[in-house]
Structures are given as C-alpha cells and as structure tokens.
Design a protein around this motif. Structure first.
Motif, PDB file in Angstrom:
ATOM      1  N   THR A   4      19.421 -28.355   1.786  1.00  0.00           N
ATOM      2  CA  THR A   4      20.625 -28.557   2.341  1.00  0.00           C
ATOM      3  C   THR A   4      21.351 -29.635   1.435  1.00  0.00           C
ATOM      4  O   THR A   4      20.766 -30.857   1.297  1.00  0.00           O
ATOM      5  CB  THR A   4      20.393 -29.206   3.722  1.00  0.00           C
ATOM      6  OG1 THR A   4      19.638 -28.034   4.482  1.00  0.00           O
ATOM      7  CG2 THR A   4      21.581 -29.526   4.652  1.00  0.00           C
ATOM      8  N   ASP A 163      17.464 -26.925  10.196  1.00  0.00           N
ATOM      9  CA  ASP A 163      18.077 -25.585  10.545  1.00  0.00           C
ATOM     10  C   ASP A 163      19.304 -25.719   9.238  1.00  0.00           C
ATOM     11  O   ASP A 163      20.080 -26.661   9.496  1.00  0.00           O
ATOM     12  CB  ASP A 163      18.861 -25.414  11.492  1.00  0.00           C
ATOM     13  CG  ASP A 163      19.311 -24.004  12.133  1.00  0.00           C
ATOM     14  OD1 ASP A 163      19.772 -23.555  11.224  1.00  0.00           O
ATOM     15  OD2 ASP A 163      19.283 -23.860  13.286  1.00  0.00           O
ATOM     16  N   ARG A 164      19.156 -24.748   8.509  1.00  0.00           N
ATOM     17  CA  ARG A 164      20.095 -24.919   7.199  1.00  0.00           C
ATOM     18  C   ARG A 164      21.488 -24.300   7.514  1.00  0.00           C
ATOM     19  O   ARG A 164      22.208 -24.256   6.986  1.00  0.00           O
ATOM     20  CB  ARG A 164      19.464 -23.882   6.024  1.00  0.00           C
ATOM     21  CG  ARG A 164      18.225 -24.457   5.661  1.00  0.00           C
ATOM     22  CD  ARG A 164      17.499 -23.626   4.727  1.00  0.00           C
ATOM     23  NE  ARG A 164      18.112 -23.816   3.541  1.00  0.00           N
ATOM     24  CZ  ARG A 164      17.604 -24.895   2.635  1.00  0.00           C
ATOM     25  NH1 ARG A 164      17.050 -25.906   3.055  1.00  0.00           N
ATOM     26  NH2 ARG A 164      18.429 -25.045   1.393  1.00  0.00           N
ATOM     27  N   ARG A 165      21.544 -23.558   8.923  1.00  0.00           N
ATOM     28  CA  ARG A 165      22.888 -23.208   9.273  1.00  0.00           C
ATOM     29  C   ARG A 165      23.794 -24.111   9.464  1.00  0.00           C
ATOM     30  O   ARG A 165      25.021 -24.223   9.460  1.00  0.00           O
ATOM     31  CB  ARG A 165      22.595 -22.027  10.479  1.00  0.00           C
ATOM     32  CG  ARG A 165      21.858 -20.988  10.140  1.00  0.00           C
ATOM     33  CD  ARG A 165      21.505 -20.110  11.227  1.00  0.00           C
ATOM     34  NE  ARG A 165      20.657 -20.881  12.122  1.00  0.00           N
ATOM     35  CZ  ARG A 165      20.202 -20.251  13.353  1.00  0.00           C
ATOM     36  NH1 ARG A 165      20.627 -19.337  13.906  1.00  0.00           N
ATOM     37  NH2 ARG A 165      19.373 -21.097  14.073  1.00  0.00           N
ATOM     38  N   SER A 166      23.141 -25.363  10.202  1.00  0.00           N
ATOM     39  CA  SER A 166      23.754 -26.144  10.983  1.00  0.00           C
ATOM     40  C   SER A 166      23.599 -27.584  10.230  1.00  0.00           C
ATOM     41  O   SER A 166      24.341 -28.510  10.371  1.00  0.00           O
ATOM     42  CB  SER A 166      23.491 -26.531  12.601  1.00  0.00           C
ATOM     43  OG  SER A 166      22.209 -27.021  12.466  1.00  0.00           O
ATOM     44  N   ALA A 170      15.718 -29.795  13.546  1.00  0.00           N
ATOM     45  CA  ALA A 170      15.458 -28.872  14.497  1.00  0.00           C
ATOM     46  C   ALA A 170      14.278 -29.133  15.482  1.00  0.00           C
ATOM     47  O   ALA A 170      13.663 -30.193  15.034  1.00  0.00           O
ATOM     48  CB  ALA A 170      15.130 -27.350  13.749  1.00  0.00           C
ATOM     49  N   TYR A 241      12.440 -20.461   1.642  1.00  0.00           N
ATOM     50  CA  TYR A 241      13.096 -21.234   2.821  1.00  0.00           C
ATOM     51  C   TYR A 241      13.015 -20.052   3.949  1.00  0.00           C
ATOM     52  O   TYR A 241      13.549 -20.574   5.044  1.00  0.00           O
ATOM     53  CB  TYR A 241      14.521 -21.665   2.399  1.00  0.00           C
ATOM     54  CG  TYR A 241      14.227 -23.096   1.567  1.00  0.00           C
ATOM     55  CD1 TYR A 241      14.200 -24.211   2.217  1.00  0.00           C
ATOM     56  CD2 TYR A 241      14.404 -22.979   0.135  1.00  0.00           C
ATOM     57  CE1 TYR A 241      13.993 -25.234   1.525  1.00  0.00           C
ATOM     58  CE2 TYR A 241      14.102 -24.043  -0.701  1.00  0.00           C
ATOM     59  CZ  TYR A 241      14.066 -25.206   0.099  1.00  0.00           C
ATOM     60  OH  TYR A 241      13.778 -26.377  -0.959  1.00  0.00           O
ATOM     61  N   ALA A 243      14.733 -17.262   6.349  1.00  0.00           N
ATOM     62  CA  ALA A 243      16.231 -17.064   6.748  1.00  0.00           C
ATOM     63  C   ALA A 243      17.081 -18.083   7.254  1.00  0.00           C
ATOM     64  O   ALA A 243      18.270 -18.477   6.635  1.00  0.00           O
ATOM     65  CB  ALA A 243      16.283 -15.983   7.802  1.00  0.00           C
ATOM     66  N   VAL A 244      16.446 -19.000   7.829  1.00  0.00           N
ATOM     67  CA  VAL A 244      17.415 -20.345   8.349  1.00  0.00           C
ATOM     68  C   VAL A 244      16.661 -21.482   8.046  1.00  0.00           C
ATOM     69  O   VAL A 244      17.099 -22.643   8.272  1.00  0.00           O
ATOM     70  CB  VAL A 244      17.425 -20.183   9.797  1.00  0.00           C
ATOM     71  CG1 VAL A 244      18.077 -19.055  10.527  1.00  0.00           C
ATOM     72  CG2 VAL A 244      15.913 -20.554  10.590  1.00  0.00           C
ATOM     73  N   GLY A 245      15.772 -21.451   7.000  1.00  0.00           N
ATOM     74  CA  GLY A 245      15.026 -22.650   6.327  1.00  0.00           C
ATOM     75  C   GLY A 245      13.898 -23.098   7.049  1.00  0.00           C
ATOM     76  O   GLY A 245      13.189 -24.236   6.623  1.00  0.00           O
TER      77      GLY A 245
END
Length: 396
Positions: A4, A163-166, A170, A241, A243-245
């Motif tokens: 990230t 959470d790599r999306r946000s 997490a 990582y 799908a989402v880290g």
C-alpha cells in the motif's frame, strides 16, 4: 504496487525558506540519481532547475559526502558526472508493535546507520504511535547526522491485516485501536515523506530475502509468533497478497474445533494455543506474576519444566498449521521470527515434529525450517527494504 503506497510529491507543502527550498531541490536530485549517475546538465534537464542551481547543490552534497563527481566527455563536450554515494540515499523502516515502536535508518548499500526501540503503552491509539514515530525519527536523524533531504521514503509495518482496497487497518489486528485508520494518509501527513505500508509479517518475509541469509529463495514463508500469529509469503520470487491484501492469517486456522474462543470470534484458533499471550496466561496462572515474552525465553533456556512444556505444546500446534500450509504452497524455506526467535531448537524441534507429522512426507522432508537471524528487527528492516524496492534499488 506490491505494498500500500502513494507518492506524496503532489501534496507536500510549499517550502517557506531558502533552506527548505534547497532541501527540496536536493531531494529532487537524489530521486534522479537513484536510477544511476547523471551529468549536471542531465540533472538540470530532468528536474527543470537551472544549471547554476544544480551545480551549487551538487557542491553542497559533495561536501557532505552524499555524492561523488568525476569529469567525463559527453557528446564531445566536457561534463561533470554525478554519482550517489552509498550513504547518499537513506530509507526509514518503522515497526509498530502492540507495545513497541522500532525505527531504523538504512543506507543505499543495505547497511544499518542507526536504530532504536521504544516502549508504547498497551492499547495505544494510532495517533500516539504515529506521533512517537515522528519524534523518534527526528531524534535519529539528528544523532546520525543524516540530512532529511537524503531520506528517500519511509516503510511502515503494522501488526495486523491491511485492506488494500481502502488502505485501512482491517479487523483482526493485534492493534484494535488502529482498525479503520487511513494509516498511509496519516503517516504521509505526519512524516512528510513518501510512505509505503505493509503487514509486519509480510515485511518479515521481505527482510529474509533481502537482509537475511535467504536471498535468492523464490518460495519462502515467514511466520511471526508473538501476541498474534501471522505469516508473510514470498511465492515465485514476489510477495503474495491475494485479492484484497489479507493473506497469511494462519493464526486463525482452526486447530481445536471445541477450543477456546478467539478474538476473531471463532473457536480453537492457533492463536488461542500458541501465541505469546496464551503462553503467558498459562504460565502465570496461580503465580500472580506478570510475565513478558523475554521471561518465556529466559525460563525456557534455564530448562524450567513448565515453560518447556508450554513451548513444546505451542510448537506442535504451530507445526500442525504449517503442515497444512506447506501442503498447499510447498515452500522451500519456512522462517520463524518474533520475540521467541532466540529459543532456537527449543521451539523449532516441536514445530518440526508437527510439520513432519501433518505434511505430505516428501514436503515435510524437503521443507527447510529455520529461525530468523534478524531477530526483533526483521520487520523494521523489511520496511526499509520496501522503500528501496519501490525506488528500484537492488541489494548490493
């Protein structure tokens, strides 16, 4: 990007003085020189600075030992080639633990310039940890005589999934007070540096294939046993990582279906049987003593029978979980790190027995199990390596 990250160049504050402007311009030259030597004329073209400004800054950097110069001929004309010295670019590695903060400064040649660890209060909030990191970094820069403009960036390890999306910490982190924090944004704002953030176990894995004796290993698993238990994975030469880290959460693998309730809400997770928190609870029952991980190490090395039994039971549980993972990904090496690393074979032997028992025979026989030689500094060194990785710098 494998971690990230986000460059802060676009939102850094405008310099408010000639000194600040010079430092900013020096940083721009360093960023250009990271890809290799350049002439002063090339540096001027790349940065948009005047040749006179570049010449003045290069002279200051040369006097400080950050760069070296040599006359060359370029396009038939005499020119001055500028090369970044090994101490001309510095990476910051930061490890945020449940009760500790570790900061390390590392040079371009993967040498530790200075490092320090301080204690953080149990249950500290993100702002406390970040503020402590800023203060400690400022202190180390002064003590080591490193100009802030020589700092390429900062890597930071967090004891929990990201959470790599946000870009947020997490649920499931050992630092529950940090959950939901936009950690990258806050660190960039506080440090005023390019920042790269990753889970601490992932950084432990990265440190093993850069700083440790396992460079060149393409399939490695780093297992950190501490207040929580997590794993970092290097698969086919690159960090993995998912799908989402959120990978490597081996601490929440079910070992005993009817075991104790875990903080994640499930029963019988590995953490409820083998974390240092669980070991301390078991050993402290009835004694009234407040134990720390170092007490486990000291008592086990002194051959205390109760401690040895608790460590042996924990090791067998860890080995069982590792057997399942090894069957799935077939790592060449599994490295065990964390505060119990100095136990050596006292912990490795039961882990090995559990691994061999629960893995397919050929996998159990060929998977090399080792303790981390980097000790408690593995995660911080991995964070520093992450900075150089993003800068495109290979280990020398």
């Amino acid at each position: 990007m494998p971690a990230t990250s986000r460059s802060t160049k676009s939102h850094r504050k405008n310099p408010g003085s000639q000194s600040a402007l010079r430092h900013l311009n020096q940083q721009r030259l360093i960023e250009c020189l990271l890809s290799g030597p350049s002439t002063q004329a090339e540096l001027a073209r790349q940065t948009g600075l005047s040749t006179a400004t570049v010449s003045n800054i290069v002279k200051i950097m040369q006097d400080a030992g950050l760069v070296s110069t040599e006359p060359i001929t370029s396009s038939g004309r005499r020119a001055l080639n500028v090369r970044l010295n090994s101490n001309g670019a510095v990476a910051v590695g930061i490890d945020f633990g449940r009760r500790h903060l570790r900061v390390v400064l590392a040079s371009l040649g993967y040498h530790i310039i200075v490092e320090e660890t301080v204690t953080l209060p149990l249950g500290h909030h993100a702002e406390q940890g970040i503020s402590a990191a800023v203060s400690l970094l400022d202190k180390l820069l002064v003590e080591s005589g490193v100009d802030r403009s020589a700092v390429v960036g900062a890597g930071a390890g967090i004891a929990g999934p990201i959470d790599r999306r946000s870009g947020t910490v997490a649920q499931g982190a050992i630092l529950p007070e940090w959950v939901g924090i936009q950690i990258l944004e806050r660190l960039e704002e506080a440090l005023n540096l390019p920042v790269y953030v990753d889970n601490d176990a992932n950084l432990g894995a990265l440190s093993e294939v850069t700083w440790g004796p396992h460079s060149g290993i393409s399939n490695l698993m780093f297992l950190k046993i501490g207040s929580g238990i997590g794993a970092g994975l290097i698969i086919n030469g690159a960090p993995y990582y998912g799908a989402v880290g959120i990978t490597g959460e081996i601490g929440h693998a079910t070992i005993h279906e009817y075991g104790a309730i875990c903080r994640c809400g499930n029963r019988g997770c590995l953490e409820t049987m083998a974390s240092t928190t669980t070991m301390i609870e078991l050993l402290g029952k009835g004694s009234g003593l407040h134990l720390e991980p170092e007490d486990i190490v000291r008592n086990a090395l002194a051959r205390d029978s109760a401690t040895l039994r608790v460590v042996d039971d924990a090791g067998l549980a860890v080995g069982r979980a590792l057997g399942n993972v090894a069957n799935l990904i077939n790592p060449e090496v599994i490295v065990v790190g964390g505060p119990l690393a100095s136990l050596g074979d006292i912990l490795l032997d039961p882990i090995r027995r559990g691994l061999v028992r629960h893995a397919v025979p050929v996998i159990g026989e060929t998977t090399h199990l080792a303790m981390s030689s980097l000790g408690a500094r593995a995660e911080a060194l991995g964070a520093a390596a992450l900075v150089f990785q993003h800068a495109g710098i290979k280990q020398s």
